[in-house]
Scaffold this motif. Structure first.
Motif, PDB file in Angstrom:
ATOM      1  N   UNK A   1     -27.714  16.800  26.415  1.00  0.00           N
ATOM      2  CA  UNK A   1     -26.691  17.301  25.239  1.00  0.00           C
ATOM      3  C   UNK A   1     -25.818  16.341  24.590  1.00  0.00           C
ATOM      4  N   UNK A   2     -26.097  16.181  23.325  1.00  0.00           N
ATOM      5  CA  UNK A   2     -25.288  15.169  22.506  1.00  0.00           C
ATOM      6  C   UNK A   2     -25.954  13.683  22.559  1.00  0.00           C
ATOM      7  N   UNK A   3     -27.293  13.512  23.168  1.00  0.00           N
ATOM      8  CA  UNK A   3     -27.936  12.304  23.099  1.00  0.00           C
ATOM      9  C   UNK A   3     -29.380  12.598  22.096  1.00  0.00           C
ATOM     10  N   UNK A   4     -29.728  11.411  21.695  1.00  0.00           N
ATOM     11  CA  UNK A   4     -30.912  11.331  21.206  1.00  0.00           C
ATOM     12  C   UNK A   4     -32.237  10.893  21.737  1.00  0.00           C
ATOM     13  N   UNK A   5     -31.738  10.102  22.730  1.00  0.00           N
ATOM     14  CA  UNK A   5     -32.772   9.372  23.626  1.00  0.00           C
ATOM     15  C   UNK A   5     -33.191  10.178  24.998  1.00  0.00           C
ATOM     16  N   UNK A   6     -34.518  10.120  24.793  1.00  0.00           N
ATOM     17  CA  UNK A   6     -35.139  10.749  26.105  1.00  0.00           C
ATOM     18  C   UNK A   6     -36.239   9.776  26.777  1.00  0.00           C
ATOM     19  N   UNK A   7     -36.814  10.448  27.783  1.00  0.00           N
ATOM     20  CA  UNK A   7     -38.009   9.572  28.379  1.00  0.00           C
ATOM     21  C   UNK A   7     -39.213  10.264  28.540  1.00  0.00           C
ATOM     22  N   UNK A   8     -40.627   9.770  28.354  1.00  0.00           N
ATOM     23  CA  UNK A   8     -41.648  10.765  28.941  1.00  0.00           C
ATOM     24  C   UNK A   8     -42.361   9.835  29.805  1.00  0.00           C
TER      25      UNK A   8
END
Length: 91
Positions: free
Chosen positions: A32-39
């Motif tokens: 929440x509040x972030x745009x970066x993620x991981x796949x």
């Protein structure tokens, strides 16, 4: 949880003869509040030719980077890489 489509592009010396597949692909929903993620995924090379993942793209992602994880001094660290090799017959 949202479902994301991950499109991968594979390049090898024998692209047309290469049989590389993806299994167990998952992209985490951003915190929440972030745009970066991981796949994460498993690359499966069913051919007798070496291959490499050199890029990935998705319509919902501005930028996708390739990384590896290294264990350094008791800490797991991620490092950006130019490609992810997939040896012939390997995953």
């Amino acid at each position: 949880m949202r479902t994301y489509l991950l499109t991968t592009v594979f390049v090898s010396q024998a692209l047309l003869a290469c049989e590389v597949g993806v299994s167990d692909a998952v992209v985490r929903e951003p915190i929440a509040g972030r745009t970066m993620t991981a796949g994460f995924m498993t690359l499966n090379n069913h051919s007798d030719k070496d291959a490499a993942l050199v890029s990935a793209k998705a319509p919902w992602a501005g930028t996708i980077e390739l990384h590896t994880h290294l264990h350094e001094d008791g800490v797991m660290r991620k490092r950006e890489v130019d490609s992810v090799p997939v040896a012939a017959g390997a995953s």
